[in-house]
Design a protein around this motif. Structure first.
Motif, PDB file in Angstrom:
ATOM      1  N   THR A  51       0.845  -1.188   0.000  1.00  0.00           N
ATOM      2  CA  THR A  51       0.000   0.000   0.000  1.00  0.00           C
ATOM      3  C   THR A  51       0.881   1.239   0.000  1.00  0.00           C
ATOM      4  O   THR A  51       1.759   1.384   0.864  1.00  0.00           O
ATOM      5  CB  THR A  51      -0.920   0.005   1.239  1.00  0.00           C
ATOM      6  N   PRO A  52       0.667   2.149  -0.961  1.00  0.00           N
ATOM      7  CA  PRO A  52       1.526   3.338  -1.059  1.00  0.00           C
ATOM      8  C   PRO A  52       1.156   4.407  -0.034  1.00  0.00           C
ATOM      9  O   PRO A  52       0.458   5.366  -0.335  1.00  0.00           O
ATOM     10  CB  PRO A  52       1.281   3.818  -2.489  1.00  0.00           C
ATOM     11  N   LYS A 101       2.231   6.240   6.164  1.00  0.00           N
ATOM     12  CA  LYS A 101       1.693   6.129   7.525  1.00  0.00           C
ATOM     13  C   LYS A 101       1.832   4.738   8.124  1.00  0.00           C
ATOM     14  O   LYS A 101       1.907   4.587   9.343  1.00  0.00           O
ATOM     15  CB  LYS A 101       0.220   6.548   7.545  1.00  0.00           C
ATOM     16  N   LEU A 102       1.824   3.720   7.268  1.00  0.00           N
ATOM     17  CA  LEU A 102       1.986   2.353   7.770  1.00  0.00           C
ATOM     18  C   LEU A 102       2.505   1.453   6.667  1.00  0.00           C
ATOM     19  O   LEU A 102       2.394   1.780   5.488  1.00  0.00           O
ATOM     20  CB  LEU A 102       0.670   1.800   8.322  1.00  0.00           C
ATOM     21  N   THR A 103       3.063   0.305   7.074  1.00  0.00           N
ATOM     22  CA  THR A 103       3.564  -0.686   6.136  1.00  0.00           C
ATOM     23  C   THR A 103       2.533  -1.802   6.046  1.00  0.00           C
ATOM     24  O   THR A 103       2.327  -2.550   7.011  1.00  0.00           O
ATOM     25  CB  THR A 103       4.920  -1.236   6.605  1.00  0.00           C
ATOM     26  N   LEU A 104       1.876  -1.921   4.890  1.00  0.00           N
ATOM     27  CA  LEU A 104       0.789  -2.870   4.690  1.00  0.00           C
ATOM     28  C   LEU A 104       0.957  -3.565   3.347  1.00  0.00           C
ATOM     29  O   LEU A 104       1.078  -2.908   2.309  1.00  0.00           O
ATOM     30  CB  LEU A 104      -0.558  -2.133   4.740  1.00  0.00           C
ATOM     31  N   PHE A 105       0.981  -4.896   3.363  1.00  0.00           N
ATOM     32  CA  PHE A 105       1.106  -5.701   2.158  1.00  0.00           C
ATOM     33  C   PHE A 105      -0.159  -6.532   1.958  1.00  0.00           C
ATOM     34  O   PHE A 105      -0.800  -6.943   2.924  1.00  0.00           O
ATOM     35  CB  PHE A 105       2.302  -6.660   2.262  1.00  0.00           C
ATOM     36  N   THR A 106      -0.491  -6.805   0.690  1.00  0.00           N
ATOM     37  CA  THR A 106      -1.584  -7.721   0.372  1.00  0.00           C
ATOM     38  C   THR A 106      -1.091  -8.732  -0.659  1.00  0.00           C
ATOM     39  O   THR A 106      -0.221  -8.432  -1.482  1.00  0.00           O
ATOM     40  CB  THR A 106      -2.811  -6.978  -0.198  1.00  0.00           C
ATOM     41  N   ALA A 146     -15.882  -6.101   5.482  1.00  0.00           N
ATOM     42  CA  ALA A 146     -14.607  -5.531   5.024  1.00  0.00           C
ATOM     43  C   ALA A 146     -13.768  -5.069   6.215  1.00  0.00           C
ATOM     44  O   ALA A 146     -14.269  -4.899   7.334  1.00  0.00           O
ATOM     45  CB  ALA A 146     -14.860  -4.368   4.075  1.00  0.00           C
ATOM     46  N   THR A 147     -12.488  -4.861   5.961  1.00  0.00           N
ATOM     47  CA  THR A 147     -11.574  -4.323   6.958  1.00  0.00           C
ATOM     48  C   THR A 147     -11.217  -2.899   6.554  1.00  0.00           C
ATOM     49  O   THR A 147     -10.731  -2.683   5.445  1.00  0.00           O
ATOM     50  CB  THR A 147     -10.294  -5.170   7.058  1.00  0.00           C
ATOM     51  N   ARG A 148     -11.457  -1.963   7.456  1.00  0.00           N
ATOM     52  CA  ARG A 148     -11.195  -0.557   7.138  1.00  0.00           C
ATOM     53  C   ARG A 148     -10.025  -0.033   7.955  1.00  0.00           C
ATOM     54  O   ARG A 148     -10.031  -0.110   9.178  1.00  0.00           O
ATOM     55  CB  ARG A 148     -12.429   0.303   7.433  1.00  0.00           C
ATOM     56  N   PHE A 149      -9.006   0.483   7.246  1.00  0.00           N
ATOM     57  CA  PHE A 149      -7.882   1.168   7.880  1.00  0.00           C
ATOM     58  C   PHE A 149      -8.167   2.667   7.800  1.00  0.00           C
ATOM     59  O   PHE A 149      -8.034   3.286   6.737  1.00  0.00           O
ATOM     60  CB  PHE A 149      -6.569   0.820   7.163  1.00  0.00           C
ATOM     61  N   ARG A 150      -8.581   3.227   8.902  1.00  0.00           N
ATOM     62  CA  ARG A 150      -9.088   4.606   8.901  1.00  0.00           C
ATOM     63  C   ARG A 150      -8.027   5.645   8.559  1.00  0.00           C
ATOM     64  O   ARG A 150      -8.312   6.610   7.858  1.00  0.00           O
ATOM     65  CB  ARG A 150      -9.698   4.934  10.272  1.00  0.00           C
ATOM     66  N   ALA A 151      -6.809   5.456   9.052  1.00  0.00           N
ATOM     67  CA  ALA A 151      -5.782   6.489   8.874  1.00  0.00           C
ATOM     68  C   ALA A 151      -5.431   6.724   7.418  1.00  0.00           C
ATOM     69  O   ALA A 151      -5.011   7.818   7.040  1.00  0.00           O
ATOM     70  CB  ALA A 151      -4.527   6.125   9.670  1.00  0.00           C
ATOM     71  N   ILE A 152      -5.615   5.695   6.586  1.00  0.00           N
ATOM     72  CA  ILE A 152      -5.300   5.844   5.157  1.00  0.00           C
ATOM     73  C   ILE A 152      -6.556   5.714   4.302  1.00  0.00           C
ATOM     74  O   ILE A 152      -6.469   5.647   3.085  1.00  0.00           O
ATOM     75  CB  ILE A 152      -4.235   4.825   4.712  1.00  0.00           C
ATOM     76  N   ASP A 153      -7.703   5.677   4.959  1.00  0.00           N
ATOM     77  CA  ASP A 153      -8.995   5.593   4.278  1.00  0.00           C
ATOM     78  C   ASP A 153      -9.004   4.455   3.255  1.00  0.00           C
ATOM     79  O   ASP A 153      -9.406   4.636   2.107  1.00  0.00           O
ATOM     80  CB  ASP A 153      -9.340   6.933   3.614  1.00  0.00           C
TER      81      ASP A 153
END
Length: 198
Positions: free
Chosen positions: A9-10, A13-18, A140-147
């Motif tokens: 995810t670009p 704010k956080l490191t997130l992979f899918t 769904a899973t929502r990551f609020r900080a990156i919408d």
């Protein structure tokens, strides 16, 4: 990122992979059967008084089970993380109307349960979560900080670092397991710690 099927995810704010289709449907179905057989009401640390904060069910999967052991092996191979630092794999089941309101996976250092959960193995570092199926609606899973909203897809893997580069907890990992509106949602989660587990 060495795998062509992994996306990062670009966001700064956080490191997130899918990774889509990390598990095949038959393997997912086998794990779902085990969750159904051993599920119990989910719990929370640092209870905030909201009895509806987490309404899912949880299953502590048996690491000696060959299917669970293979799942563990695949997660370790994918992440490259030290298996000694991994918690046992947990399964979660969400029926219609169930959710886990916005929360972080790390333990709040000022929380009343911090010493209870972190005195031996330390803070949670990485979370690896896998969707085992696709509910008919919601979930769904929502990551609020990156919408960012991630929809459940059978076999899809999410992995994120719960800490900032300096090792402090990252509040931008706040995420909400949104209500299931149709069908049932199954996921598995494996957390890693700063020090060896147990």
């Amino acid at each position: 990122m060495a795998r062509p099927d992994v996306q990062k995810t670009p966001s700064p704010k956080l490191t997130l992979f899918t990774c889509k289709r990390f598990l095949d449907p038959d393997f997912c179905a086998a794990i779902m059967q085990r969750i159904d057989a051993e599920r119990r009401p989910s719990t929370v640390s640092d209870f905030n008084g909201d009895h509806y904060f987490r309404t899912s069910e949880t299953c502590d999967l048996n690491g000696e089970d060959p299917v669970v052991a293979e799942l563990n092996r695949r997660i370790i191979a994918f992440t490259g993380l030290d298996p000694a630092h991994g918690e046992p794999v947990q399964g979660q089941r969400y029926a219609v109307g169930q959710e886990f309101k916005a929360h972080t996976d790390y333990f709040e250092p000022s929380g009343v349960d911090y010493d209870k959960y972190c005195s031996v193995a330390g803070q949670r570092t990485w979370t690896v979560m896998l969707y085992l199926n696709e509910p008919e609606a919601g979930g769904a899973t929502r990551f609020r900080a990156i919408d960012k909203i991630v929809k459940p897809e059978t076999g899809k893997l999410l992995a994120w670092n719960n800490l900032r580069p300096d090792g402090s907890p990252n509040p931008s990992t706040l995420h909400h397991a949104m209500k299931v509106r149709g069908g049932t949602k199954y996921v598995v989660t494996k957390w890693f710690r700063e020090r060896p587990w147990g």
